[in-house]
Design a protein around this motif. Structure first.
Motif, short mmCIF file in Angstrom:
data_model
loop_
_atom_site.label_atom_id
_atom_site.label_comp_id
_atom_site.label_asym_id
_atom_site.label_seq_id
_atom_site.Cartn_x
_atom_site.Cartn_y
_atom_site.Cartn_z
N TRP A 90 0.83 -1.20 0.00
CA TRP A 90 0.00 0.00 0.00
C TRP A 90 0.87 1.26 0.00
CZ3 TRP A 90 -0.92 3.76 3.93
CH2 TRP A 90 -2.01 4.61 3.66
N TYR A 101 2.61 1.50 -3.33
CA TYR A 101 1.65 1.89 -4.36
C TYR A 101 1.42 3.40 -4.32
CZ TYR A 101 -2.80 2.15 -6.88
OH TYR A 101 -3.80 2.49 -7.76
N GLN A 161 2.49 6.15 -7.19
CA GLN A 161 1.49 6.96 -7.88
C GLN A 161 2.11 8.32 -8.15
OE1 GLN A 161 -1.30 5.46 -9.01
NE2 GLN A 161 -2.80 6.43 -7.71
#
Lengths: 240, 214
Positions: free
Chosen positions: B36, B39, B43
């Motif tokens: 998480w 990620y 981004q």
């Protein structure tokens, strides 16, 4: 008895680890796919961009028809700048390149990209009249290609040398030495490329190709695709 | 019968104490958190303005404020936000300064301390250092307002892509200045990183500051 108690344990162990191994393989495959796709993106560069090099200077020019042309007026357009002066004897090749680009723009498929060509005079003695005669002699189409001088001479060096990073100097014999330089600025006033050294491909050809790259970026980098364009910037997928 | 799904599920629960599940669950949870985190890091941050990738040092300058000379290089290590405007400016300048002040409010205290706004006047004739200081501190105590000679201001503005000119006005307002109304953000290393156009709200500005201060 001992065998029957132990047997569920011994059959349980390999089953769990088999499941674990499957998970491991799945994770490894996904990771490999991610790495491979990033590698493919960087290697094959399906999207190419031009870097955002640095900020173009702010200025106010007076053109060959005595109109004011400021950096704010040109915001929203893609502008190719070059530097020259009306009495320059060695600027023929600069003008030829600009003319070639002007002609190329008429036939290139730039998807409506608003493009302007601007020649900035580095000679404080140039006036709108001398620039108008100079523009005529080159075959410039005034709707595309503008000849102009910096309005306030005090800032000529800041604009040309400081902002556009182009060398020029007044010589003792009254002439001006000048480096050949083309600077491509985007619609946000950011320099996207500078052309100072002759390469295998002619400047005109590279500049027209780069305008095509910018046109594609403007047209395609919307919504989710903008992430792909940001990735191309991030991974330095720069057009040659 | 031993192939029944029930017996499969029950078998381990009978033979394994619950802490053994923790052995599986905890690493899975950690892996999930790492994924998480990764990620989110991966981004790309969507900037509100145009980001400059080249590592060109922002041109240094030395101008005067009511608390003494101010140079860009004095603030190396901070995120410096440059804005060119004037104190008689009726709308664009106060709106922008308020947006930056609000953006700083949004940041946590450590980040907020690392943002330095420098307001450079494009109207050195009317804007004295004292007038500028009073004006900018009205928005945020940390803001600096600087001025210089017409040549100094003209040079700095040109190099930062700022165009300005004295324009029309009225009896009440005096003359107005036309000027480029972008916010220029210089990172901790002294590179000009972002050009934020007029009209980006304080949340957008704060998100960009936060990202550049990471």
């Amino acid at each position: 008895m001992a065998i029957s108690v132990d047997s569920p344990e011994t059959t349980e162990e390999p089953r769990l680890s088999r499941r674990g191994r499957r998970w491991l393989i799945a994770v490894a495959v996904v990771a490999a796919l991610v790495v491979a796709s990033v590698f493919a993106f960087v290697t094959f560069q399906p999207i190419q961009v031009l870097p955002r090099v640095r900020l173009a200077p702010g200025f106010s020019l007076i053109d060959s028809e005595s109109r004011t042309l400021t950096s704010e007026d040109l915001r929203g357009r893609f502008v190719l700048y070059t530097f020259s002066y009306s009495s320059c004897e060695n600027c023929g090749s600069i003008d030829e390149t600009m003319l070639e680009i002007q002609e190329g723009l008429a036939t290139a498929d730039l998807r409506g990209l608003p493009v302007r060509l601007v020649t900035i005079s580095i000679d404080p003695d140039d006036t709108p009249e001398t620039l108008a005669a100079y523009a005529d002699s080159t075959g410039a189409d005034s709707s595309v290609w503008t000849f102009a001088a910096v309005e306030d001479d005090r800032f000529l060096a800041d604009v040309v040398a400081g902002g556009f990073n182009t060398y020029y100097a007044a010589e003792d014999d009254g002439s001006i030495s000048l480096d050949r330089s083309f600077v491509l600025v985007d619609n946000a006033g950011i320099i996207r490329n500078e052309y100072k050294y002759q390469t295998q491909t002619s400047d005109a050809e590279r500049i027209l190709r780069h305008l095509g790259v910018l046109a594609e970026e403007v047209e395609n980098s919307k919504g989710a695709a903008s992430l792909a364009y940001e990735a191309a910037h991030l991974f330095l997928c720069y057009a040659p | 019968m031993t192939e029944s799904p029930f017996s499969e599920e029950l078998a381990p629960s009978r033979s394994r104490p619950p802490w053994q599940y923790a052995l599986v669950a905890v690493p899975l949870l950690v892996a999930g958190l790492v994924f998480w985190w990764g990620y989110n890091r991966a981004q790309p941050h969507q900037f509100s303005g145009a980001v400059i990738q080249g590592l060109t040092a922002a041109p240094d300058f030395s101008l005067s404020s009511d608390s003494g000379p101010v140079s860009l290089s004095d603030h190396r290590g901070k995120l410096v936000v440059l804005y060119f405007g004037y104190t008689f400016c009726p709308d664009v300048c106060p709106t922008t300064l308020q947006d930056v002040a609000d953006a700083i409010e949004i940041l946590d205290d450590d980040d907020a301390k690392d943002v330095q706004l420098i307001f450079v006047t494009v109207d050195p004739v009317r804007d004295t250092a004292e007038r500028l200081g009073e004006y900018v501190r009205h928005f945020d105590e940390s803001f600096l307002g600087v001025t210089g000679t017409e040549e100094e201001i003209g040079s700095v503005a040109t190099l930062y892509g700022i165009y300005y000119r004295a324009g029309e006005g009225s009896e009440a307002t005096g003359y107005l200045m036309e000027h480029t109304a972008t916010l220029l953000v210089i990172d901790r290393e002294g590179n000009l990183k972002e050009v934020i156009p007029f009209g980006v709200d304080s949340e957008g500005i704060a998100a960009d500051f936060e990202y550049m201060l990471r």
